[in-house]
Design an enzyme around this catalytic site. Sequence first.
Site, PDB file in Angstrom:
ATOM      1  N   ARG A   1       0.170  -8.524 -45.839  1.00 48.58           N
ATOM      2  CA  ARG A   1      -0.353  -9.398 -46.958  1.00 48.58           C
ATOM      3  C   ARG A   1      -0.829 -10.755 -46.879  1.00 48.58           C
ATOM      4  NH1 ARG A   1       2.529  -6.923 -51.606  1.00 48.58           N
ATOM      5  NH2 ARG A   1       2.201  -4.548 -51.317  1.00 48.58           N
TER       6      ARG A   1
ATOM      7  N   ARG B   1      -1.058 -13.826 -53.033  1.00 43.17           N
ATOM      8  CA  ARG B   1      -0.922 -14.592 -54.432  1.00 43.17           C
ATOM      9  C   ARG B   1      -0.117 -15.810 -53.929  1.00 43.17           C
ATOM     10  NH1 ARG B   1       1.943  -9.874 -57.900  1.00 43.17           N
ATOM     11  NH2 ARG B   1       2.598  -9.753 -55.713  1.00 43.17           N
TER      12      ARG B   1
ATOM     13  N   ARG C   1      -9.093 -13.592 -57.447  1.00 40.87           N
ATOM     14  CA  ARG C   1      -8.610 -12.653 -58.328  1.00 40.87           C
ATOM     15  C   ARG C   1      -9.043 -13.003 -60.116  1.00 40.87           C
ATOM     16  NH1 ARG C   1      -3.763 -11.314 -61.052  1.00 40.87           N
ATOM     17  NH2 ARG C   1      -2.894  -9.504 -60.714  1.00 40.87           N
TER      18      ARG C   1
ATOM     19  N   ASP D   1      -6.090  -1.732 -50.938  1.00 39.92           N
ATOM     20  CA  ASP D   1      -4.478  -1.338 -51.062  1.00 39.92           C
ATOM     21  C   ASP D   1      -4.554   0.254 -50.605  1.00 39.92           C
ATOM     22  OD1 ASP D   1      -2.104  -2.535 -52.956  1.00 39.92           O
ATOM     23  OD2 ASP D   1      -2.161  -0.280 -52.965  1.00 39.92           O
TER      24      ASP D   1
ATOM     25  N   TYR E   1       4.512   7.479 -54.221  1.00 36.32           N
ATOM     26  CA  TYR E   1       3.913   7.027 -55.576  1.00 36.32           C
ATOM     27  C   TYR E   1       3.258   8.214 -56.480  1.00 36.32           C
ATOM     28  CZ  TYR E   1       4.621   2.193 -53.736  1.00 36.32           C
ATOM     29  OH  TYR E   1       5.201   1.001 -53.047  1.00 36.32           O
TER      30      TYR E   1
HETATM   31  O1  CP3 Z   1      -1.919  -7.153 -45.928  1.00 37.04           O
HETATM   32  C1  CP3 Z   1      -3.047  -7.607 -46.290  1.00 37.04           C
HETATM   33  O2  CP3 Z   1      -3.405  -8.908 -46.723  1.00 37.04           O
HETATM   34  C2  CP3 Z   1      -4.182  -6.351 -47.024  1.00 37.04           C
HETATM   35  C3  CP3 Z   1      -3.911  -6.241 -48.167  1.00 37.04           C
HETATM   36  C4  CP3 Z   1      -2.914  -4.986 -48.501  1.00 37.04           C
HETATM   37  C5  CP3 Z   1      -2.556  -4.904 -50.072  1.00 37.04           C
HETATM   38  N1  CP3 Z   1      -1.519  -3.956 -49.967  1.00 37.04           N
HETATM   39  C6  CP3 Z   1      -2.971  -6.357 -51.054  1.00 37.04           C
HETATM   40  C7  CP3 Z   1      -1.898  -6.126 -52.268  1.00 37.04           C
HETATM   41  C8  CP3 Z   1      -2.123  -4.041 -47.920  1.00 37.04           C
HETATM   42  C9  CP3 Z   1      -2.137  -3.833 -46.671  1.00 37.04           C
HETATM   43  C10 CP3 Z   1      -1.459  -3.506 -48.904  1.00 37.04           C
HETATM   44  C11 CP3 Z   1      -0.514  -2.243 -48.563  1.00 37.04           C
HETATM   45  C12 CP3 Z   1       0.535  -1.783 -49.509  1.00 37.04           C
HETATM   46  N2  CP3 Z   1       0.025  -1.524 -51.007  1.00 37.04           N
HETATM   47  C13 CP3 Z   1       1.648  -1.269 -49.494  1.00 37.04           C
HETATM   48  C14 CP3 Z   1       2.358  -0.935 -47.966  1.00 37.04           C
HETATM   49  C15 CP3 Z   1       2.837  -2.197 -47.394  1.00 37.04           C
HETATM   50  C16 CP3 Z   1       4.138  -2.618 -48.159  1.00 37.04           C
HETATM   51  O3  CP3 Z   1       4.142  -3.629 -48.798  1.00 37.04           O
HETATM   52  O4  CP3 Z   1       5.043  -1.828 -48.012  1.00 37.04           O
HETATM   53  C17 CP3 Z   1       2.289  -0.659 -50.616  1.00 37.04           C
HETATM   54  C18 CP3 Z   1       3.631  -0.116 -50.746  1.00 37.04           C
HETATM   55  C19 CP3 Z   1       1.274  -0.908 -51.782  1.00 37.04           C
HETATM   56  C20 CP3 Z   1       1.390  -0.596 -52.998  1.00 37.04           C
HETATM   57  C21 CP3 Z   1       1.461  -1.837 -53.820  1.00 37.04           C
HETATM   58  N3  CP3 Z   1       0.154  -2.746 -54.056  1.00 37.04           N
HETATM   59  C22 CP3 Z   1       2.502  -2.495 -54.290  1.00 37.04           C
HETATM   60  C23 CP3 Z   1       3.697  -2.072 -54.372  1.00 37.04           C
HETATM   61  C24 CP3 Z   1       1.893  -3.691 -55.085  1.00 37.04           C
HETATM   62  C25 CP3 Z   1       2.731  -4.667 -56.068  1.00 37.04           C
HETATM   63  C26 CP3 Z   1       3.161  -5.746 -55.266  1.00 37.04           C
HETATM   64  C27 CP3 Z   1       3.672  -7.087 -56.244  1.00 37.04           C
HETATM   65  O5  CP3 Z   1       4.272  -7.620 -55.667  1.00 37.04           O
HETATM   66  O6  CP3 Z   1       3.274  -6.887 -57.422  1.00 37.04           O
HETATM   67  C28 CP3 Z   1       0.583  -3.976 -54.826  1.00 37.04           C
HETATM   68  C29 CP3 Z   1      -0.411  -4.872 -55.353  1.00 37.04           C
HETATM   69  C30 CP3 Z   1      -1.088  -5.744 -54.092  1.00 37.04           C
HETATM   70  N4  CP3 Z   1      -1.420  -5.064 -52.963  1.00 37.04           N
HETATM   71  C31 CP3 Z   1      -1.185  -7.327 -54.218  1.00 37.04           C
HETATM   72  C32 CP3 Z   1      -1.930  -7.408 -53.064  1.00 37.04           C
HETATM   73  C33 CP3 Z   1      -2.286  -8.711 -52.600  1.00 37.04           C
HETATM   74  C34 CP3 Z   1      -0.762  -8.123 -55.034  1.00 37.04           C
HETATM   75  C35 CP3 Z   1      -1.719  -7.762 -56.385  1.00 37.04           C
HETATM   76  C36 CP3 Z   1      -2.220  -8.961 -57.205  1.00 37.04           C
HETATM   77  O7  CP3 Z   1      -2.794  -9.777 -56.814  1.00 37.04           O
HETATM   78  O8  CP3 Z   1      -1.400  -9.137 -58.538  1.00 37.04           O
END
Ligand code: CP3
Length: 362
Positions: free
Chosen positions: A27, A31, A40, A77, A154
């Site tokens: 990640r 944010r 964003r 994602d 999910y």
């Molecule tokens: O690593 C990176 O920089 C690449 C981008 C990336 C994101 N999600 C961006 C993201 C990657 C590789 C993921 C993978 C992902 N997404 C996983 C596996 C990794 C892990 O964390 O276990 C999972 C379970 C998800 C599903 C997901 N997407 C969740 C649970 C959330 C919410 C997280 C939160 O804190 O609200 C997301 C959203 C998400 N994916 C964000 C980002 C930068 C935040 C979104 C925003 O800008 O509001």
Amino acid sequence: MNTLANDTFLRALRREPTEYTPIWLMRQAGRYLPEYNATRKRAGSFLALCKTPDLACEVTLQPLERYRLDAAILFSDILTVPDAMGLGLYFAEGEGPKFERPVRDEAAVRQLAVPDPSGELRYVTDAVRTIRGALAGSVPLIGFSGSPWTLACYMVEGGASDDFREIKTMLYRRPDLLGRILDVNAAAVAAYLDAQIEAGAQALMIFDSWGGALADGAYQRFSLEPMRRVIASLKRRVDEPLIVFTKGGGGWLEEMAGIGCDAIGVDWTVNLGRARARVGDRVALQGNLDPMALMAGPEQVRAEAIRVLDDFGAPKAGAGHVFNLGHGISQFTPPDNVAVLVETVHDHGRRLRGGGASASSL
Ligand code: CP3
């Protein structure tokens, strides 16, 4: 362009010698960076950001402009795949991801089909191509997917879950139905990863974020085995190394090392030295600083990073360490601490190899 100015990350994954320990952060585009929040906002939503290749490219590059990271990761994602299956992904403010049509019964399972990566998911491969062009051979680009099991969590729960009650009820009552979901997911993930390689991804990572929620035995059957099948069926992968990350998978490292991956991602509950003794000459290791260590001051960040590097020890021929966090970076992380982390990892990594700390990582 096929030659890279910095291929340290790829060499570490292949367990070849490197001058220092390479680092990237799960990640890393997110944010905690004000410039991410600005892009964003321009995109309108997180999903719009993922689905607009130029903007996905812009945010992918943001952390690389600030820090000397050794790899870029596609901004996207894991839930793009079930979204493309028609389940209706949306993000409820403050609640994380949700699906409008979760897969709860036999009829819904029967309807599931493998999405064509050149159809609905075209924006992902377009983003990979755009990012590869923009990186211009500086550092490698990582493509990724969720694991079949983690995507199923999910899809069946309809969103995040504390106890995985829906999917575990299915696992114990109707393992045949869960098996069918995992078959579709494994085929979908393999096609998706192949398409990312074809579009230019230079390494792959499978995020098995919820494998650690499974009982021993269930993990091997419902998470590890489908990942093994994904890896075995990849068509395009020739040189591109692949990392498997099961969060909470510390008890299964030996088994993870045997599914055809090049590296294992480990969370912060694992001691890297002991992990290395268990698997070190079979796969590289990636990890594993507790992301919350970045909430402290620069001195503690430095000390914790050095502890992780020392736990792994001096990388010798046949071993490989890629520094990362044990899970995604927190949105509350002070950005300056990331600069301290990257500098410390590069400098101390050089020292571990017998070189002096130098200004060359600055
Ligand atoms: O690593 C990176 O920089 C690449 C981008 C990336 C994101 N999600 C961006 C993201 C990657 C590789 C993921 C993978 C992902 N997404 C996983 C596996 C990794 C892990 O964390 O276990 C999972 C379970 C998800 C599903 C997901 N997407 C969740 C649970 C959330 C919410 C997280 C939160 O804190 O609200 C997301 C959203 C998400 N994916 C964000 C980002 C930068 C935040 C979104 C925003 O800008 O509001």
